[in-house]
Design a protein around this motif. Structure first.
Motif, mmCIF file in Angstrom:
data_model
loop_
_atom_site.group_PDB
_atom_site.id
_atom_site.type_symbol
_atom_site.label_atom_id
_atom_site.label_comp_id
_atom_site.label_asym_id
_atom_site.label_seq_id
_atom_site.Cartn_x
_atom_site.Cartn_y
_atom_site.Cartn_z
ATOM 1 N N HIS A 21 0.008 -20.560 56.391
ATOM 2 C CA HIS A 21 0.654 -21.324 55.309
ATOM 3 C C HIS A 21 0.898 -20.419 54.110
ATOM 4 O O HIS A 21 1.956 -20.465 53.473
ATOM 5 N N THR A 22 -0.091 -19.604 53.789
ATOM 6 C CA THR A 22 0.047 -18.602 52.724
ATOM 7 C C THR A 22 -0.099 -17.229 53.381
ATOM 8 O O THR A 22 -0.037 -17.097 54.593
ATOM 9 N N PHE A 23 -0.326 -16.227 52.562
ATOM 10 C CA PHE A 23 -0.557 -14.882 53.082
ATOM 11 C C PHE A 23 -2.032 -14.765 53.470
ATOM 12 O O PHE A 23 -2.917 -14.947 52.633
ATOM 13 N N SER A 24 -2.285 -14.478 54.765
ATOM 14 C CA SER A 24 -3.652 -14.323 55.269
ATOM 15 C C SER A 24 -3.775 -12.909 55.810
ATOM 16 O O SER A 24 -3.309 -12.630 56.919
ATOM 17 N N PRO A 25 -4.342 -11.986 55.052
ATOM 18 C CA PRO A 25 -4.364 -10.577 55.452
ATOM 19 C C PRO A 25 -4.869 -10.404 56.888
ATOM 20 O O PRO A 25 -5.940 -10.885 57.247
ATOM 21 N N SER A 26 -4.093 -9.711 57.703
ATOM 22 C CA SER A 26 -4.361 -9.741 59.141
ATOM 23 C C SER A 26 -5.558 -8.906 59.558
ATOM 24 O O SER A 26 -6.077 -9.090 60.664
ATOM 25 N N GLY A 42 -11.501 -9.310 64.139
ATOM 26 C CA GLY A 42 -12.742 -9.676 64.808
ATOM 27 C C GLY A 42 -12.587 -10.903 65.691
ATOM 28 O O GLY A 42 -13.159 -10.969 66.785
ATOM 29 N N GLY A 43 -11.828 -11.866 65.215
ATOM 30 C CA GLY A 43 -11.615 -13.066 66.021
ATOM 31 C C GLY A 43 -10.673 -12.831 67.178
ATOM 32 O O GLY A 43 -10.958 -13.191 68.328
ATOM 33 N N LEU A 44 -9.536 -12.192 66.889
ATOM 34 C CA LEU A 44 -8.556 -11.965 67.945
ATOM 35 C C LEU A 44 -9.084 -11.043 69.030
ATOM 36 O O LEU A 44 -8.666 -11.136 70.187
ATOM 37 N N SER A 45 -10.002 -10.174 68.693
ATOM 38 C CA SER A 45 -10.537 -9.243 69.692
ATOM 39 C C SER A 45 -11.369 -9.945 70.752
ATOM 40 O O SER A 45 -11.609 -9.381 71.824
ATOM 41 N N ILE A 46 -11.826 -11.158 70.484
ATOM 42 C CA ILE A 46 -12.603 -11.898 71.484
ATOM 43 C C ILE A 46 -11.864 -13.135 71.978
ATOM 44 O O ILE A 46 -12.420 -13.964 72.699
ATOM 45 N N ALA A 47 -10.582 -13.272 71.625
ATOM 46 C CA ALA A 47 -9.809 -14.467 71.996
ATOM 47 C C ALA A 47 -9.651 -14.545 73.515
ATOM 48 O O ALA A 47 -9.282 -13.563 74.167
ATOM 49 N N LYS A 48 -9.923 -15.721 74.077
ATOM 50 C CA LYS A 48 -9.830 -15.936 75.517
ATOM 51 C C LYS A 48 -8.824 -17.039 75.890
ATOM 52 O O LYS A 48 -8.477 -17.164 77.048
ATOM 53 N N LYS A 49 -8.426 -17.842 74.932
ATOM 54 C CA LYS A 49 -7.573 -18.980 75.225
ATOM 55 C C LYS A 49 -6.113 -18.662 74.861
ATOM 56 O O LYS A 49 -5.855 -17.829 73.990
ATOM 57 N N PRO A 50 -5.153 -19.336 75.499
ATOM 58 C CA PRO A 50 -3.745 -19.137 75.144
ATOM 59 C C PRO A 50 -3.491 -19.408 73.657
ATOM 60 O O PRO A 50 -4.120 -20.287 73.057
ATOM 61 N N MET A 51 -2.559 -18.648 73.096
ATOM 62 C CA MET A 51 -2.276 -18.760 71.664
ATOM 63 C C MET A 51 -0.790 -18.996 71.414
ATOM 64 O O MET A 51 0.069 -18.385 72.053
ATOM 65 N N LEU A 52 -0.531 -19.894 70.473
ATOM 66 C CA LEU A 52 0.822 -20.159 69.999
ATOM 67 C C LEU A 52 0.869 -19.859 68.515
ATOM 68 O O LEU A 52 -0.002 -20.292 67.763
ATOM 69 N N HIS A 53 1.878 -19.121 68.104
ATOM 70 C CA HIS A 53 2.081 -18.817 66.683
ATOM 71 C C HIS A 53 3.259 -19.649 66.197
ATOM 72 O O HIS A 53 4.409 -19.422 66.590
ATOM 73 N N LEU A 54 2.975 -20.658 65.391
ATOM 74 C CA LEU A 54 4.012 -21.537 64.847
ATOM 75 C C LEU A 54 4.491 -20.975 63.516
ATOM 76 O O LEU A 54 3.753 -20.975 62.531
ATOM 77 N N GLY A 65 1.923 -11.851 62.680
ATOM 78 C CA GLY A 65 2.564 -11.360 63.890
ATOM 79 C C GLY A 65 2.276 -9.893 64.135
ATOM 80 O O GLY A 65 2.123 -9.460 65.286
ATOM 81 N N PHE A 66 2.173 -9.114 63.065
ATOM 82 C CA PHE A 66 1.915 -7.684 63.233
ATOM 83 C C PHE A 66 0.598 -7.435 63.953
ATOM 84 O O PHE A 66 0.524 -6.605 64.868
ATOM 85 N N ILE A 67 -0.446 -8.169 63.566
ATOM 86 C CA ILE A 67 -1.753 -7.841 64.141
ATOM 87 C C ILE A 67 -1.808 -8.221 65.614
ATOM 88 O O ILE A 67 -2.459 -7.549 66.420
ATOM 89 N N HIS A 68 -1.112 -9.268 66.008
ATOM 90 C CA HIS A 68 -1.023 -9.581 67.437
ATOM 91 C C HIS A 68 -0.335 -8.439 68.189
ATOM 92 O O HIS A 68 -0.785 -8.014 69.254
ATOM 93 N N THR A 69 0.783 -7.976 67.625
ATOM 94 C CA THR A 69 1.517 -6.893 68.267
ATOM 95 C C THR A 69 0.697 -5.607 68.279
ATOM 96 O O THR A 69 0.639 -4.899 69.287
#
Length: 504
Positions: free
Chosen positions: A82-87, A92-104, A135-139
């Protein structure tokens, strides 16, 4: 009934930071809650969207993913900045993500308040660049995700989210699923072989052998009264051939088929299986090759693979889970023979017996006919034509180092002429973009002669599914040019080889 997963949730996660102060954060939370309520209120989403508190720190984000991984009800996560959330906070969270992700990628307001817009409004509504940071940090971390762009009240956006949710349901259904193999695959066939260990690692399901004798024991335990009761169900649901009706010469053989169905159901239910394979080369103790039983089990949601084809069996189950609340049907299928009219070439899809009645145009006919393969009594089967309309064939193959999902989009048509002497269910289709291109592309891709056929599942569902699985997918449809398609296959060889070794 092979029940599909229920009670699954998608967590809606909103990113921000403490920089903007408590008043702005309270507004972010309120807007996110309204967005979630609005999306759920459309009644278009197949899974429940659950608001989660706005995350603002690395610790909150990491804990969120720990909780999501541990919650069996959580099928995936939808994220919005919603605002700027520094990626860097998200690593730490994305590195352990196991479930499908949608970026709205959306914003709460559709229109800008041109006459009143000020810096307070600008600071609060920053998704335009906040989502780019996300989006950058996912990429950068090479994480698969589905990006959906547009205002959250736009019907097209809602529809795309719903499509992704159905794909997550299919993926969730496969995790921990069990599939039974009654006998091995057909002898000397290559494409139905494969690495079941690799499949369990990559795709989450287990495939194990079970002796046909154990199945026969369940069938032999079925009583005559139970079989008669099921035969009455057949009488009610299908147009019954005269020799199979009450008092008909083959009514006893229909009762044998009913016992096979009841025995198979008992075996699958006791073992918690979501699908099964069989083979005509291992029928010891069975009175007839299962045809009617397989068709009806598929109609109830079970995956199936003839000739031991466990990969198509599991894919079929996943596609049934994806589309269980959509119109249309999904079936085991095989490209059987061609109508090579130069002006309108067509494919006749069928199998010896096993085509699911969920794709039927009208009321199926229940018939018995000789079948030279298998060496048993004449098997029962449902005979029908498939309903015309858009469809696709999908097949999963094992290339040794990886799996490839191949999809061909189709247009199902009515048979140009009646088929009075063809005693099997069938579908007739026009392959896209055209017959020659589609067939050549399928063959260049290594596509199997077996497929999961659907008039409900779409290319987009399977693109999302392949993304979750981390497997290659190639699509054959409108706009495909064979020379470019062959280049894509070569490029994919290089990409998937290198991707296994690329670090983060």
């Amino acid at each position: 009934m092979a029940n599909f997963p229920t009670g699954l949730d998608i967590w809606f996660v909103t990113g921000s930071q403490h920089l903007y102060g408590p008043e702005a954060l309270a507004q972010v939370a309120s807007n996110s809650q309204q967005l979630v309520a609005g999306l759920n209120g459309t009644k278009q989403l197949p899974l429940n969207l659950v608001f989660k508190p706005v995350v603002k720190t690395p610790d909150e984000i990491r804990q969120l993913f720990i909780d999501a991984n541990a919650d069996p009800r959580c099928a995936g996560l939808a994220m919005w900045m919603h605002t700027f959330s520094p990626s860097k906070m998200w690593i730490g969270g994305l590195s352990i993500a196991k479930k499908p992700m949608l970026h709205l990628h959306t914003q709460f307001n559709r229109d800008l308040p041109w006459s009143t817009i000020d810096m307070d409004f600008m600071n609060l509504n920053q998704a335009a660049h906040g989502d780019r940071e996300h989006g950058f940090i996912h990429t950068r971390m090479r994480l698969e995700r589905t990006v959906v762009v547009g205002h959250w009240q736009d019907p097209a956006v809602v529809g795309r989210i719903a499509t992704w949710m159905r794909a997550t349901r299919g993926w969730a259904d496969l995790q921990g699923a069990k599939f039974a193999r009654f006998g091995d695959n057909m002898r000397n066939v290559a494409v139905t072989e494969g690495d079941k260990v690799a499949a369990e690692i990559q795709l989450g399901y287990a495939v194990n052998y079970h002796p046909v004798g154990d199945l026969v024991a369940e069938i032999d335990a079925v009583g005559d009264a139970e079989a008669a009761k099921l035969c009455a169900v057949y009488d009610d649901q299908y147009a019954i051939a005269k020799d199979l009706q009450k008092g008909g010469a083959r009514r006893g053989q229909l009762a044998d088929a009913a016992k096979i169905e009841l025995g198979m159901r008992a075996f699958l239910e006791k073992g918690g299986f979501k699908g099964f394979t069989n083979t005509f080369e291992d029928l010891h103790g069975l009175k007839q090759l299962p045809g009617l039983a397989v068709q009806r089990l598929m109609a109830d949601g079970y995956g199936f693979g003839a000739e031991g084809d466990w990969k198509t069996c599991a894919l079929l189950r996943a596609m049934k889970a994806i589309a269980c609340d959509l119109p249309g049907g999904t079936s085991w299928m095989e490209d059987y023979t061609y109508h090579l009219d130069a002006q309108r070439p067509l494919v006749l899809g069928a199998h010896m017996l096993e085509v699911c009645p969920s794709i039927a145009k009208g009321r199926p006919t229940l018939e018995a006919h000789p079948l030279g393969i298998g060496g048993k009594a004449d098997p029962m089967r449902l005979v029908f034509d498939a309903k015309p309309g858009p469809a696709l064939n999908a097949t999963l193959i094992d290339l040794g180092a990886r799996f490839r999902l191949i999809v061909n989009e189709l247009e199902v048509v009515d048979p140009p002429q009646p088929l009075p002497k063809l005693p099997t269910a069938r579908a007739v289709w026009r392959a896209l973009p055209d017959f020659a291109t589609a067939a050549a592309a399928w063959i260049y891709s290594g596509g199997a002669h077996h497929a999961s056929f659907s008039t409900a599942v779409t290319r987009t569902h399977l693109e999302d599914f392949a993304s979750f699985a981390g497997i290659e997918m190639v699509t054959i449809g409108e706009g495909v040019e064979l020379g470019q398609f062959r280049k894509e296959l070569r490029w994919n060889e290089a990409y998937w080889f290198l991707a296994r070794g690329i670090g983060r």
